[in-house]
Design a protein around this motif. Sequence first.
Motif, short mmCIF file in Angstrom:
data_model
loop_
_atom_site.label_atom_id
_atom_site.label_comp_id
_atom_site.label_asym_id
_atom_site.label_seq_id
_atom_site.Cartn_x
_atom_site.Cartn_y
_atom_site.Cartn_z
N ASP A 59 -2.50 -8.24 11.67
CA ASP A 59 -2.67 -7.14 10.71
C ASP A 59 -1.57 -7.28 9.66
O ASP A 59 -0.66 -6.46 9.58
CB ASP A 59 -2.61 -5.78 11.42
N ARG A 75 -4.66 -5.52 3.50
CA ARG A 75 -4.26 -5.95 4.84
C ARG A 75 -5.13 -7.12 5.24
O ARG A 75 -6.31 -7.16 4.90
CB ARG A 75 -4.46 -4.82 5.86
N GLN A 77 -6.68 -8.46 8.45
CA GLN A 77 -6.91 -7.99 9.82
C GLN A 77 -7.95 -8.84 10.52
O GLN A 77 -9.04 -9.04 10.00
CB GLN A 77 -7.38 -6.53 9.80
#
Length: 164
Positions: A59, A75, A77
């Motif tokens: 993340d 982000r 992820q």
Amino acid sequence: MLNPVHYYSSEATLPPQTTEMVLYFQDFASGANFTLIPVEGIAGKLWTFSQFGMVFVTDDFITKTPNQDSPMVGRGQGMYVTSALDGSSTHAMFSIVFVNQAYNGSTLSIQGTGKQFEAVREYAVVGGTGKFRFARGYTTFETISVDPPRGHSVIRCNVTIRHD
């Protein structure tokens, strides 16, 4: 009575847009604020990036410039799996989740296998949401700095996509 059949044209009304961007992943593999963690490996063996079968979840913060204090744009992820018996390749499955004003809430889905110790790694963009619906394209990743004591790496991500 039969249901009526609906026909839809597959022809696009507008040509796809091409978007190119450069993003910087701030990867922390250790410390109090880690963003990458091993979650599975072979019992009884040291867990390393080059061990076949290792699974990592990430993340990462994604910034506008290489400086970790620059504005966050999203982000990164998802997960990585060391997928070659000799540990040379990693299969990546993750999303770039945008949080900046221009693309807030939009995503790009990245997937593929790359040689993890090559200077430049290439993966496919296999989809997207929001402003990047129907995205397709590619990304290249290049590690531009490593700070082992902090467990911090900065990875430049060049994205080229076509989308509606």
